[in-house]
Motif scaffolding. Sequence first.
Motif, mmCIF file in Angstrom:
data_model
loop_
_atom_site.group_PDB
_atom_site.id
_atom_site.type_symbol
_atom_site.label_atom_id
_atom_site.label_comp_id
_atom_site.label_asym_id
_atom_site.label_seq_id
_atom_site.Cartn_x
_atom_site.Cartn_y
_atom_site.Cartn_z
ATOM 1 N N GLU A 46 2.537 14.203 -2.859
ATOM 2 C CA GLU A 46 2.886 14.630 -1.229
ATOM 3 C C GLU A 46 1.471 14.126 -0.499
ATOM 4 O O GLU A 46 2.189 13.804 1.066
ATOM 5 C CB GLU A 46 2.982 15.908 -1.570
ATOM 6 C CG GLU A 46 4.548 15.939 -2.562
ATOM 7 C CD GLU A 46 4.573 17.904 -1.885
ATOM 8 O OE1 GLU A 46 4.108 18.315 -2.065
ATOM 9 O OE2 GLU A 46 5.822 18.276 -2.690
ATOM 10 N N ILE A 47 0.557 14.859 -1.238
ATOM 11 C CA ILE A 47 0.010 13.856 0.537
ATOM 12 C C ILE A 47 -0.344 12.498 0.537
ATOM 13 O O ILE A 47 -0.438 12.025 2.118
ATOM 14 C CB ILE A 47 -2.047 14.653 -0.174
ATOM 15 C CG1 ILE A 47 -2.052 15.725 -0.173
ATOM 16 C CG2 ILE A 47 -3.261 13.961 0.531
ATOM 17 C CD1 ILE A 47 -3.591 16.104 -1.500
ATOM 18 N N LEU A 48 -0.219 11.959 -0.447
ATOM 19 C CA LEU A 48 0.116 10.332 0.178
ATOM 20 C C LEU A 48 0.714 10.060 0.962
ATOM 21 O O LEU A 48 0.942 9.276 1.704
ATOM 22 C CB LEU A 48 0.089 9.726 -0.876
ATOM 23 C CG LEU A 48 -0.466 9.058 -1.887
ATOM 24 C CD1 LEU A 48 -2.076 9.540 -2.134
ATOM 25 C CD2 LEU A 48 -0.974 7.962 -2.999
ATOM 26 N N THR A 93 0.466 17.500 -6.238
ATOM 27 C CA THR A 93 0.146 16.832 -4.986
ATOM 28 C C THR A 93 -0.104 16.519 -4.288
ATOM 29 O O THR A 93 -0.244 16.329 -2.616
ATOM 30 C CB THR A 93 -0.853 18.941 -5.466
ATOM 31 O OG1 THR A 93 -1.699 17.930 -5.924
ATOM 32 C CG2 THR A 93 -0.096 20.126 -5.609
ATOM 33 N N THR A 94 -0.754 14.873 -5.223
ATOM 34 C CA THR A 94 -1.474 14.402 -4.720
ATOM 35 C C THR A 94 -0.693 12.741 -4.311
ATOM 36 O O THR A 94 -0.548 12.348 -3.264
ATOM 37 C CB THR A 94 -2.627 13.451 -4.936
ATOM 38 O OG1 THR A 94 -1.537 12.803 -6.658
ATOM 39 C CG2 THR A 94 -3.524 13.736 -5.394
ATOM 40 N N ILE A 128 -1.885 18.076 -10.228
ATOM 41 C CA ILE A 128 -2.440 17.023 -8.828
ATOM 42 C C ILE A 128 -1.964 15.457 -8.620
ATOM 43 O O ILE A 128 -1.346 15.547 -7.908
ATOM 44 C CB ILE A 128 -3.502 16.414 -9.915
ATOM 45 C CG1 ILE A 128 -4.899 17.676 -9.753
ATOM 46 C CG2 ILE A 128 -4.831 15.413 -9.138
ATOM 47 C CD1 ILE A 128 -5.903 18.124 -8.738
ATOM 48 N N SER A 129 -1.070 15.081 -10.123
ATOM 49 C CA SER A 129 0.012 13.832 -10.142
ATOM 50 C C SER A 129 0.859 14.964 -8.580
ATOM 51 O O SER A 129 1.191 13.173 -7.758
ATOM 52 C CB SER A 129 0.904 13.470 -11.352
ATOM 53 O OG SER A 129 1.664 14.350 -11.361
ATOM 54 N N TYR A 153 2.880 12.231 3.481
ATOM 55 C CA TYR A 153 2.344 12.752 4.563
ATOM 56 C C TYR A 153 1.665 11.591 5.103
ATOM 57 O O TYR A 153 2.000 11.593 6.318
ATOM 58 C CB TYR A 153 1.400 13.672 3.744
ATOM 59 C CG TYR A 153 1.238 14.465 5.548
ATOM 60 C CD1 TYR A 153 1.998 15.463 5.806
ATOM 61 C CD2 TYR A 153 0.451 14.660 6.556
ATOM 62 C CE1 TYR A 153 2.245 16.656 7.003
ATOM 63 C CE2 TYR A 153 0.184 14.636 7.290
ATOM 64 C CZ TYR A 153 0.608 15.471 7.611
ATOM 65 O OH TYR A 153 0.890 16.468 9.739
ATOM 66 N N THR A 154 0.347 11.087 4.715
ATOM 67 C CA THR A 154 -0.423 10.460 4.972
ATOM 68 C C THR A 154 0.258 8.784 5.417
ATOM 69 O O THR A 154 0.096 8.561 6.552
ATOM 70 C CB THR A 154 -1.025 10.052 4.314
ATOM 71 O OG1 THR A 154 -2.249 11.059 3.726
ATOM 72 C CG2 THR A 154 -2.781 8.914 4.555
ATOM 73 N N GLN A 155 1.225 8.740 4.695
ATOM 74 C CA GLN A 155 1.951 7.588 5.104
ATOM 75 C C GLN A 155 2.827 8.330 5.987
ATOM 76 O O GLN A 155 3.600 6.829 6.769
ATOM 77 C CB GLN A 155 2.416 7.050 3.545
ATOM 78 C CG GLN A 155 1.539 5.762 2.785
ATOM 79 C CD GLN A 155 2.179 5.470 1.907
ATOM 80 O OE1 GLN A 155 2.741 6.718 0.777
ATOM 81 N NE2 GLN A 155 2.244 4.328 1.158
#
Lengths: 382, 72
Positions: free
Chosen positions: B35-37, B32-33, B29-30, B39-41
């Motif tokens: 990468e989500i962070l 993948t999250t 999770i660390s 992408y969002t930024q």
Amino acid sequence: MSDQPGTSKDKPSTSSAHQMPENAAPQQPPSAADAATRQADQIEILAREAEELRKKLDQERQKLNDIPIQQAAERLDPLPNLGIKQRRILKGHAGKVLCMDWSQDKRHIVSSSQDGKVIVWDAFTTNKEHALTMPTTWVMACAYSPSSQLIACGGLDNKCCVVPLSFEEDIIQKKRNVATHTSYMSCCMFLRSDNLLLTGSGDSTCAIWDVESGQMIQNFHGHTGDVFAIDMPKSDTGNTFISAGADKHSLVWDIRTGQCVQSFEGHEADINTVRFHPNGDAFATGSDDATCRLFDLRADRQVCVYEKESILFPVNGVDFSLSGRILFAGYGDYRVGVWDSLKCTRHSVLYGHENRISSLRTSPDGTAICSASWDCTIRIWA
Amino acid sequence: MSSRDQTIQAMRKQIDQLRNERNMKRMPISVTTAEILKYTQDNAREDVLLTGFPNDKMNPYRPKSSFQCNLI
């Protein structure tokens, strides 16, 4: 374990999940008794094996659950004031609006309602450009094609039909049935082409259809209840889509093989809506259990739950802002919840609708969100 | 084919499915999250629902009479 042929309770006593039809082998000849016993044993062994595998799968998933997303997002600034307001209200449906979809031109919207009407709107001006009457009530699903030249819709008639949009003549005459299920059609979308249609149904299957010929190209069996929602990644050449529904599971499918490749659980009631995160590697769901959830495909598990004690109503529509930071959720309590998708907190609430929200979508360029409601209106928020 | 045969077949299919799922490669999770962070930024500047329009006139859904100025 009672396993005599001819008894009315001739069921393997393994798991309630694998119930047999009532008339399961009621009149087997005595010579088949041994075979029946062997089969029952086999079923029990298989059930145990499945249970073991599920446990191991859970353990594997748990191992990688190292840091909650909220903790990873701690260093981020909180969401600023957003200034999102109701900007347009589209009035014209005489019944509950059940579904809506944006055109790729970011301006037009198609909506469908309980009284059998399908309306195409110019969302900038709020003008109605087309109004069609379908032969069925409860038009539960509608979708715009990628070229914006077609719409697809259907519902309680178990069908999905396609109508070309033009101002030249009575376009309803050009309506064509493309898909037929054995129960109601609950959701539909085009598959990156005007010629491929993906549908989900109360018959617990999804299917891909050739729009031109009306032939089924692939079907997808695996759900154990009605399918209520489907979605596919936005900008991707990948070959997967997700579906979710009454069995509380979200399934990821391989379009080419028709095989389910991943399955996600967590929700405690029907899943009504599912939407990919813009990065294509995660997706959000909304459920009758009053929560939204985020699932990550590569971590193969639930990442977080968007819930509050004060929220008791079902979620019927979810979508992300362009960057994925905001998760919008349309609820049965008439409100739109604005969530910080990373910190997993509710930022604010949008009030306006006077009945339950049935559908919610962000515009393709991320400038606005659109919500459809049982109050017969569609509202644009920006 | 009897309904029991069908049940057995369905369960075998399910077990194959579970095996495949168990054997898939997973990421923590660390990772993948993160990468989500990211992408969002990376995309936050284009996210007008998040940041607002640089100029309200650019908002196609602005009411005609309103005047707003968001400096970013």
